[in-house]
Design a protein around this motif. Structure first.
Motif, PDB file in Angstrom:
ATOM      1  N   MET A 271      -6.874   9.247   1.135  1.00 48.05           N
ATOM      2  CA  MET A 271      -5.840   9.058   0.133  1.00 48.05           C
ATOM      3  C   MET A 271      -4.730   8.237   0.767  1.00 48.05           C
ATOM      4  N   VAL A 272      -4.257   7.245   0.039  1.00 43.62           N
ATOM      5  CA  VAL A 272      -3.192   6.383   0.532  1.00 43.62           C
ATOM      6  C   VAL A 272      -2.049   6.376  -0.472  1.00 43.62           C
ATOM      7  N   GLU A 273      -0.858   6.712   0.020  1.00 50.37           N
ATOM      8  CA  GLU A 273       0.348   6.579  -0.793  1.00 50.37           C
ATOM      9  C   GLU A 273       0.892   5.170  -0.595  1.00 50.37           C
ATOM     10  N   ILE A 274       0.955   4.405  -1.684  1.00 48.47           N
ATOM     11  CA  ILE A 274       1.417   3.022  -1.604  1.00 48.47           C
ATOM     12  C   ILE A 274       2.001   2.607  -2.959  1.00 48.47           C
ATOM     13  N   ASP A 275       3.158   1.992  -2.917  1.00 51.67           N
ATOM     14  CA  ASP A 275       3.815   1.479  -4.121  1.00 51.67           C
ATOM     15  C   ASP A 275       3.945   2.539  -5.211  1.00 51.67           C
ATOM     16  N   GLY A 276       4.283   3.747  -4.810  1.00 47.07           N
ATOM     17  CA  GLY A 276       4.494   4.824  -5.777  1.00 47.07           C
ATOM     18  C   GLY A 276       3.221   5.457  -6.308  1.00 47.07           C
ATOM     19  N   MET A 277       2.078   5.044  -5.779  1.00 45.67           N
ATOM     20  CA  MET A 277       0.799   5.611  -6.216  1.00 45.67           C
ATOM     21  C   MET A 277       0.167   6.438  -5.108  1.00 45.67           C
ATOM     22  N   LYS A 278      -0.682   7.348  -5.513  1.00 46.77           N
ATOM     23  CA  LYS A 278      -1.509   8.106  -4.571  1.00 46.77           C
ATOM     24  C   LYS A 278      -2.956   7.722  -4.867  1.00 46.77           C
ATOM     25  N   LEU A 279      -3.434   6.728  -4.144  1.00 46.72           N
ATOM     26  CA  LEU A 279      -4.753   6.161  -4.422  1.00 46.72           C
ATOM     27  C   LEU A 279      -5.842   6.880  -3.630  1.00 46.72           C
ATOM     28  N   VAL A 280      -6.923   7.182  -4.308  1.00 43.69           N
ATOM     29  CA  VAL A 280      -8.134   7.689  -3.657  1.00 43.69           C
ATOM     30  C   VAL A 280      -9.282   6.751  -4.021  1.00 43.69           C
ATOM     31  N   GLN A 281     -10.446   7.030  -3.438  1.00 42.10           N
ATOM     32  CA  GLN A 281     -11.642   6.196  -3.540  1.00 42.10           C
ATOM     33  C   GLN A 281     -11.454   4.954  -2.662  1.00 42.10           C
ATOM     34  N   SER A 282     -12.202   4.915  -1.589  1.00 41.76           N
ATOM     35  CA  SER A 282     -12.023   3.904  -0.539  1.00 41.76           C
ATOM     36  C   SER A 282     -12.039   2.481  -1.073  1.00 41.76           C
ATOM     37  N   ARG A 283     -13.002   2.169  -1.922  1.00 44.84           N
ATOM     38  CA  ARG A 283     -13.107   0.803  -2.416  1.00 44.84           C
ATOM     39  C   ARG A 283     -11.926   0.442  -3.310  1.00 44.84           C
ATOM     40  N   ALA A 284     -11.447   1.390  -4.097  1.00 45.52           N
ATOM     41  CA  ALA A 284     -10.279   1.130  -4.936  1.00 45.52           C
ATOM     42  C   ALA A 284      -9.056   0.832  -4.071  1.00 45.52           C
ATOM     43  N   ILE A 285      -8.914   1.566  -2.987  1.00 44.34           N
ATOM     44  CA  ILE A 285      -7.796   1.342  -2.065  1.00 44.34           C
ATOM     45  C   ILE A 285      -7.910  -0.037  -1.426  1.00 44.34           C
ATOM     46  N   LEU A 286      -9.106  -0.375  -0.965  1.00 43.98           N
ATOM     47  CA  LEU A 286      -9.326  -1.672  -0.328  1.00 43.98           C
ATOM     48  C   LEU A 286      -9.108  -2.817  -1.313  1.00 43.98           C
ATOM     49  N   ASN A 287      -9.560  -2.637  -2.550  1.00 42.09           N
ATOM     50  CA  ASN A 287      -9.349  -3.674  -3.565  1.00 42.09           C
ATOM     51  C   ASN A 287      -7.866  -3.920  -3.794  1.00 42.09           C
ATOM     52  N   TYR A 288      -7.091  -2.851  -3.860  1.00 47.61           N
ATOM     53  CA  TYR A 288      -5.652  -2.984  -4.103  1.00 47.61           C
ATOM     54  C   TYR A 288      -4.973  -3.713  -2.949  1.00 47.61           C
ATOM     55  N   ILE A 289      -5.303  -3.302  -1.731  1.00 48.54           N
ATOM     56  CA  ILE A 289      -4.699  -3.932  -0.551  1.00 48.54           C
ATOM     57  C   ILE A 289      -5.066  -5.410  -0.487  1.00 48.54           C
ATOM     58  N   ALA A 290      -6.337  -5.715  -0.756  1.00 44.34           N
ATOM     59  CA  ALA A 290      -6.788  -7.105  -0.698  1.00 44.34           C
ATOM     60  C   ALA A 290      -6.062  -7.966  -1.728  1.00 44.34           C
ATOM     61  N   GLU A 291      -5.890  -7.445  -2.940  1.00 46.12           N
ATOM     62  CA  GLU A 291      -5.178  -8.188  -3.979  1.00 46.12           C
ATOM     63  C   GLU A 291      -3.699  -8.350  -3.609  1.00 46.12           C
ATOM     64  N   LYS A 292      -3.114  -7.291  -3.143  1.00 45.61           N
ATOM     65  CA  LYS A 292      -1.675  -7.299  -2.857  1.00 45.61           C
ATOM     66  C   LYS A 292      -1.323  -8.275  -1.735  1.00 45.61           C
ATOM     67  N   TYR A 293      -2.199  -8.391  -0.749  1.00 44.93           N
ATOM     68  CA  TYR A 293      -1.883  -9.201   0.428  1.00 44.93           C
ATOM     69  C   TYR A 293      -2.733 -10.469   0.532  1.00 44.93           C
ATOM     70  N   ASN A 294      -3.195 -10.947  -0.628  1.00 48.80           N
ATOM     71  CA  ASN A 294      -3.861 -12.252  -0.712  1.00 48.80           C
ATOM     72  C   ASN A 294      -5.094 -12.352   0.189  1.00 48.80           C
ATOM     73  N   LEU A 295      -5.900 -11.324   0.153  1.00 47.72           N
ATOM     74  CA  LEU A 295      -7.131 -11.296   0.941  1.00 47.72           C
ATOM     75  C   LEU A 295      -8.370 -11.269   0.058  1.00 47.72           C
ATOM     76  N   SER A 296      -8.208 -11.631  -1.213  1.00 42.76           N
ATOM     77  CA  SER A 296      -9.327 -11.511  -2.151  1.00 42.76           C
ATOM     78  C   SER A 296      -9.707 -12.828  -2.802  1.00 42.76           C
ATOM     79  N   GLY A 297      -9.291 -13.958  -2.232  1.00 45.09           N
ATOM     80  CA  GLY A 297      -9.708 -15.252  -2.747  1.00 45.09           C
ATOM     81  C   GLY A 297      -8.766 -15.831  -3.785  1.00 45.09           C
ATOM     82  N   LYS A 298      -9.008 -17.097  -4.113  1.00 38.94           N
ATOM     83  CA  LYS A 298      -8.120 -17.830  -5.018  1.00 38.94           C
ATOM     84  C   LYS A 298      -8.576 -17.803  -6.468  1.00 38.94           C
TER      85      LYS A 298
END
Length: 223
Positions: free
Chosen positions: A57-84
Motif C-alpha cells: 500500500m502506498v500513500e501518495i497524493d492523498g490516496m491510499k493505493l493498493v494493487q502493485s500494478r495500479a501503483i506502478l501505473n500511477y507513478i509512471a504516469e505522474k513522473y513521465n515514465l509511460s511514453g508519449k
C-alpha cells in the motif's frame, strides 16, 4: 506541497521492490512504514487503509493505493515514465509486464521451494526462461531499433523494470548476460543514470535478496 509518498510493506523486496525502483529512478524521496508484526497488518486492515485487505500500500497524493500494478501505473504516469502516446504506452506496458513476469518467478523461488534440491531445479528452469523467453527478445529489440532505451529513446518504466529483472537474474547466475552484448551495454547505461546509480549504492532503500530470517519474519506477518 504534498508530503513524501509513504510505503507500507514488510522490510524486504517482495512486490514493493519495483515500486521502490520506480520512485527512486524518478528521483522521488519516500518514507517506509514497515509492517513488523501481524498486529501491524491487522491494524491497517481494521483502520480501512487496505482496500482489498492486502499490501503493498502506498500513500501518495492523498490516496491510499493498493494493487502493485495500479501503483506502478500511477507513478509512471505522474513522473513521465509511460511514453508519449498510446502506441509507446502499449510497448512499454508489454515490456514491463514481461519483466514483471520474470521478476515474479525469481521472487517466488525462496518462498515456494524450501527444499534445496527443488529450488536448484526450479532455478535452472527460471534461468532457461530468462535467457530463452525474455533476454533474447530484449536483445533483439535493442538490435532492431539501435537506440539506448527500449521505447522512444527516453527512459521509461520498461527500462527500469528490465534493469531490475536483469540484476535479480544475475544474483542467480552472474554471467547470465554472457550471450547478450546489447543487454550488457544496456545494463551499464541504465546503472549509470544518476538516480538509478544512487539507488544501487549501499545504504539506499533497495532491499537485499531474502534470506531465511527475512522469510521467517514475513511468514509470521502474512500467515
Amino acid at each position: 506541497m504534498a508530503g513524501k509518498p509513504k510505503l507500507h510493506y514488510f522490510n524486504g523486496r517482495g512486490r514493493m521492490e519495483t515500486i521502490r525502483w520506480m520512485l527512486s529512478a524518478a528521483g522521488i524521496e519516500f518514507e517506509e512504514q514497515f509492517i513488523e508484526s501481524k498486529a501491524d497488518l491487522e491494524k491497517l486492515k481494521k483502520d480501512g487503509f487496505l482496500l482489498f485487505q492486502q499490501v503493498p500500500m502506498v500513500e501518495i497524493d492523498g490516496m491510499k493505493l493498493v494493487q502493485s500494478r495500479a501503483i506502478l501505473n500511477y507513478i509512471a504516469e505522474k513522473y513521465n515514465l509511460s511514453g508519449k502516446d498510446i502506441k509507446q504506452r502499449a510497448l512499454i506496458d508489454m515490456y514491463s509486464e514481461s519483466s514483471w513476469d520474470l521478476g515474479e518467478m525469481i521472487m517466488m523461488l525462496p518462498w515456494k521451494y524450501t527444499d534445496p534440491k527443488e529450488r536448484e531445479k526450479e532455478t535452472i528452469a527460471v534461468l532457461e526462461k530468462a535467457t530463452g523467453r525474455y533476454f533474447s527478445v530484449f536483445e533483439k529489440v535493442l538490435k532492431d531499433h539501435g537506440q539506448d532505451f527500449l521505447v522512444g529513446n527516453q527512459l521509461s518504466r520498461a527500462d527500469i523494470q528490465l534493469l531490475e529483472a536483469i540484476l535479480a537474474t544475475e544474483e542467480l547466475k552472474a554471467d547470465v548476460l554472457a550471450k547478450f552484448p546489447l543487454l550488457k551495454a544496456f545494463k551499464t547505461r541504465m546503472s549509470n543514470i544518476p538516480n538509478i546509480k544512487k539507488f544501487l549504492q549501499p545504504g539506499s532503500p533497495r532491499k537485499s535478496p531474502p534470506d531465511e530470517k527475512t522469510i521467517a519474519e514475513a511468514m509470521k506477518i502474512f500467515h
